[in-house]
Design an enzyme around this catalytic site. Sequence first.
Site: not given
Length: 293
Positions: A106, A108, A110
């Site tokens: 993953e 990311d 955010e």
Amino acid sequence: MGRLPLTFCLTFLLMATVTFGAPPKKSIDVPFGRNYFPTWAFDHIKYLNGGSEVHLVLDKHTGTGFQSKGSYLFGHFSMHIKMVPGDSAGTVTAFYLSSQNSEHDEIDFEFLGNRTGQPYILQTNVFTGGKGNREQRINLWFDPSKNYHSYSVLWNMHQIVFFVDDVPIRVFKNSKDIGVKFPFNQPMKIYSSLWNADDWATRGGLEKTNWAKAPFVASYRGFHIDGCEASVNAKFCETQGKRWWDKKEFQDLDAKQYKRLKWVRKRYTIYNYCTDRVRFPKPPPECRRDRDI
């Protein structure tokens, strides 16, 4: 023909052996439906200008999200996003790549909302083989709710680079040779969502979502994908080494890019797992190669 000067020969030799970095190619804006589709709470996604702009809406009942139609092994993925304005405490706007299994990879972005007047926090993370715990947090050098800004990932066999408006804010190098897993054989889909996370997002959960300010809206444009599309179970990219983001100049950052990365780390970094001696008394092995320490 006369003998070439020694300085010319040395310069040519140096150019032949040094990897030169380069900025990613300019992203190409396309309509939402070209590359993406909604995944939940369909009535909370609003389409504008023929689908070239999309608004995600969060209220007390639900947030919403979307994902890419394809899965990808390496590439360049970009989104223009305007964050939730005003009092956004408790909300999270996420833009990330993820594979589909238990030992997932993953990558990311955010964006953690905050009370009015306080800066947004951008948290990045990298999961490899199901292992994450590589959080870095920065304050942005602009208000991301005022205008659209570009957030992108360059991912190849050599490195993962996070960009904000073409400024590199983080590098995760391939460090398999020193025992650190690297995402290379699990195709990933691209996801984005707006959701309530007031149990942790703002000041560790101390600041709760003010539902009197709802609905909260995050706005999207661009929807750029330039990647090696693969089936979910693929282990390699058929065009490996042939696409622009596989070329030698994208195996590392150049001096100017490293200078800008250093500027971000010095002026805007508020947390880096590599320097957290409570969690990691000994720095994780990738930190030095990534120039985080």
